[in-house]
Design a protein around this motif. Structure first.
Motif, PDB file in Angstrom:
ATOM      1  N   ALA A 161     -59.033 155.976  64.719  1.00  0.00           N
ATOM      2  CA  ALA A 161     -60.274 155.402  65.338  1.00  0.00           C
ATOM      3  C   ALA A 161     -60.151 155.033  66.840  1.00  0.00           C
ATOM      4  CB  ALA A 161     -60.365 154.088  64.678  1.00  0.00           C
ATOM      5  N   LEU A 162     -58.710 154.722  67.307  1.00  0.00           N
ATOM      6  CA  LEU A 162     -58.801 154.439  68.699  1.00  0.00           C
ATOM      7  C   LEU A 162     -59.104 155.735  69.262  1.00  0.00           C
ATOM      8  CD1 LEU A 162     -56.459 151.371  68.929  1.00  0.00           C
ATOM      9  CD2 LEU A 162     -58.582 151.466  69.651  1.00  0.00           C
ATOM     10  N   GLU A 182     -59.708 144.584  66.192  1.00  0.00           N
ATOM     11  CA  GLU A 182     -59.809 143.287  66.269  1.00  0.00           C
ATOM     12  C   GLU A 182     -59.711 142.821  64.699  1.00  0.00           C
ATOM     13  OE1 GLU A 182     -60.170 140.383  68.135  1.00  0.00           O
ATOM     14  OE2 GLU A 182     -59.775 141.616  69.943  1.00  0.00           O
ATOM     15  N   VAL A 183     -59.083 141.577  64.280  1.00  0.00           N
ATOM     16  CA  VAL A 183     -59.297 141.456  62.936  1.00  0.00           C
ATOM     17  C   VAL A 183     -60.052 140.175  62.898  1.00  0.00           C
ATOM     18  CG1 VAL A 183     -57.774 140.414  60.772  1.00  0.00           C
ATOM     19  CG2 VAL A 183     -56.674 142.087  62.720  1.00  0.00           C
ATOM     20  N   ARG A 184     -61.152 140.528  61.889  1.00  0.00           N
ATOM     21  CA  ARG A 184     -62.091 139.082  61.753  1.00  0.00           C
ATOM     22  C   ARG A 184     -62.174 139.053  60.412  1.00  0.00           C
ATOM     23  NH1 ARG A 184     -65.374 138.660  66.054  1.00  0.00           N
ATOM     24  NH2 ARG A 184     -65.339 140.075  67.836  1.00  0.00           N
ATOM     25  N   GLY A 185     -61.678 137.850  60.114  1.00  0.00           N
ATOM     26  CA  GLY A 185     -61.530 137.498  58.384  1.00  0.00           C
ATOM     27  C   GLY A 185     -60.489 138.522  57.915  1.00  0.00           C
ATOM     28  N   LEU A 217     -66.961 142.119  72.744  1.00  0.00           N
ATOM     29  CA  LEU A 217     -67.474 141.532  71.526  1.00  0.00           C
ATOM     30  C   LEU A 217     -66.288 140.451  70.930  1.00  0.00           C
ATOM     31  CD1 LEU A 217     -68.859 144.399  69.577  1.00  0.00           C
ATOM     32  CD2 LEU A 217     -69.978 142.750  70.765  1.00  0.00           C
ATOM     33  N   ARG A 218     -65.026 140.520  71.814  1.00  0.00           N
ATOM     34  CA  ARG A 218     -63.960 139.906  71.261  1.00  0.00           C
ATOM     35  C   ARG A 218     -64.328 138.317  71.331  1.00  0.00           C
ATOM     36  NH1 ARG A 218     -58.564 141.103  74.243  1.00  0.00           N
ATOM     37  NH2 ARG A 218     -57.987 142.267  72.189  1.00  0.00           N
ATOM     38  N   SER A 219     -64.842 137.642  72.198  1.00  0.00           N
ATOM     39  CA  SER A 219     -65.146 136.246  72.171  1.00  0.00           C
ATOM     40  C   SER A 219     -66.388 135.692  71.281  1.00  0.00           C
ATOM     41  CB  SER A 219     -65.328 135.608  73.809  1.00  0.00           C
ATOM     42  OG  SER A 219     -66.850 136.294  74.106  1.00  0.00           O
ATOM     43  N   LYS A 220     -67.010 136.819  70.584  1.00  0.00           N
ATOM     44  CA  LYS A 220     -68.194 136.666  70.024  1.00  0.00           C
ATOM     45  C   LYS A 220     -67.928 136.472  68.371  1.00  0.00           C
ATOM     46  CE  LYS A 220     -71.246 138.624  73.300  1.00  0.00           C
ATOM     47  NZ  LYS A 220     -70.528 138.169  74.375  1.00  0.00           N
ATOM     48  N   SER A 221     -68.826 135.612  67.620  1.00  0.00           N
ATOM     49  CA  SER A 221     -68.676 135.479  66.378  1.00  0.00           C
ATOM     50  C   SER A 221     -69.940 135.209  65.751  1.00  0.00           C
ATOM     51  CB  SER A 221     -67.723 134.392  65.847  1.00  0.00           C
ATOM     52  OG  SER A 221     -67.888 133.097  66.027  1.00  0.00           O
ATOM     53  N   GLY A 222     -70.373 135.055  64.346  1.00  0.00           N
ATOM     54  CA  GLY A 222     -71.782 134.645  63.765  1.00  0.00           C
ATOM     55  C   GLY A 222     -72.735 135.620  64.263  1.00  0.00           C
ATOM     56  N   LEU A 223     -73.843 134.937  64.368  1.00  0.00           N
ATOM     57  CA  LEU A 223     -75.141 135.337  64.949  1.00  0.00           C
ATOM     58  C   LEU A 223     -74.751 136.270  66.204  1.00  0.00           C
ATOM     59  CD1 LEU A 223     -77.905 135.870  64.426  1.00  0.00           C
ATOM     60  CD2 LEU A 223     -78.568 133.618  65.186  1.00  0.00           C
ATOM     61  N   ARG A 224     -74.096 135.538  67.142  1.00  0.00           N
ATOM     62  CA  ARG A 224     -73.904 136.295  68.577  1.00  0.00           C
ATOM     63  C   ARG A 224     -73.346 137.365  68.308  1.00  0.00           C
ATOM     64  NH1 ARG A 224     -70.907 132.425  72.438  1.00  0.00           N
ATOM     65  NH2 ARG A 224     -71.300 134.248  73.728  1.00  0.00           N
ATOM     66  N   LEU A 225     -72.242 137.724  67.492  1.00  0.00           N
ATOM     67  CA  LEU A 225     -71.666 138.737  67.212  1.00  0.00           C
ATOM     68  C   LEU A 225     -72.574 139.960  66.675  1.00  0.00           C
ATOM     69  CD1 LEU A 225     -69.217 140.694  67.012  1.00  0.00           C
ATOM     70  CD2 LEU A 225     -68.630 139.722  64.946  1.00  0.00           C
ATOM     71  N   ALA A 226     -73.451 139.374  65.893  1.00  0.00           N
ATOM     72  CA  ALA A 226     -74.463 140.566  64.936  1.00  0.00           C
ATOM     73  C   ALA A 226     -75.209 140.811  65.818  1.00  0.00           C
ATOM     74  CB  ALA A 226     -75.134 139.689  63.981  1.00  0.00           C
ATOM     75  N   ASP A 246     -70.438 149.597  70.903  1.00  0.00           N
ATOM     76  CA  ASP A 246     -69.810 150.398  69.948  1.00  0.00           C
ATOM     77  C   ASP A 246     -68.949 149.297  69.065  1.00  0.00           C
ATOM     78  OD1 ASP A 246     -71.089 152.887  70.193  1.00  0.00           O
ATOM     79  OD2 ASP A 246     -69.390 153.192  71.648  1.00  0.00           O
ATOM     80  N   ARG A 247     -69.041 149.462  67.593  1.00  0.00           N
ATOM     81  CA  ARG A 247     -68.149 148.677  66.767  1.00  0.00           C
ATOM     82  C   ARG A 247     -67.876 149.450  65.509  1.00  0.00           C
ATOM     83  NH1 ARG A 247     -69.307 143.510  63.462  1.00  0.00           N
ATOM     84  NH2 ARG A 247     -67.349 142.378  63.647  1.00  0.00           N
ATOM     85  N   ARG A 248     -66.698 149.670  64.917  1.00  0.00           N
ATOM     86  CA  ARG A 248     -66.688 150.473  63.828  1.00  0.00           C
ATOM     87  C   ARG A 248     -65.378 149.760  62.701  1.00  0.00           C
ATOM     88  NH1 ARG A 248     -64.888 156.377  63.711  1.00  0.00           N
ATOM     89  NH2 ARG A 248     -63.231 155.659  63.703  1.00  0.00           N
ATOM     90  N   ARG A 249     -65.700 149.589  61.653  1.00  0.00           N
ATOM     91  CA  ARG A 249     -64.514 148.922  60.748  1.00  0.00           C
ATOM     92  C   ARG A 249     -63.744 149.914  60.275  1.00  0.00           C
ATOM     93  NH1 ARG A 249     -64.663 148.342  54.854  1.00  0.00           N
ATOM     94  NH2 ARG A 249     -63.507 146.527  54.592  1.00  0.00           N
TER      95      ARG A 249
END
Length: 80
Positions: free
Chosen positions: A20-21, A37-40, A50-59, A66-69
Motif C-alpha cells: 500500500a505504501l 495510521e491505526v484508527r480504532g 488527515l493525521r490530526s482529524k477524527s469523526g466528522l472532520r476526518l470524513a 487520498d486514503r485507503r484501508r
C-alpha cells in the motif's frame, strides 16, 4: 515437506502495508506524504494532513485527500 517457511499472519500484514505504501507514496490531491495510521480496530494508509482529524472532520477532509484501508488478517492488529 517442501522446506519453505510458513507465511505468518504478521508476514502477510507487513506485505500488505508495504504494498500500500509503495502504491501510494504521495497524496495525489495535495502532494503530502502518505502515512500508516491505526484508527480504532482498522489500519489505513492516508495523507499526512488527515493525521490530526477524527469523526466528522476526518470524513469531510478524506474527500479531499487520498486514503485507503488496509485489509489485515484477523487478530493481527490486536496482537500488535
Amino acid at each position: 515437506m517442501n522446506g519453505l517457511p510458513m507465511t505468518t499472519a504478521e508476514d502477510l500484514a507487513r506485505e500488505r502495508i508495504e504494498a500500500a505504501l509503495h502504491e501510494l507514496t504521495y497524496c495525489a490531491l495535495c502532494g503530502g506524504w502518505m502515512r500508516v495510521e491505526v484508527r480504532g480496530a482498522e489500519m489505513w494508509v492516508e495523507c499526512e494532513s488527515l493525521r490530526s482529524k477524527s469523526g466528522l472532520r476526518l470524513a469531510i477532509s478524506a474527500g479531499f485527500h487520498d486514503r485507503r484501508r488496509i485489509e489485515l488478517p484477523e487478530g493481527v492488529l490486536a496482537a500488535a
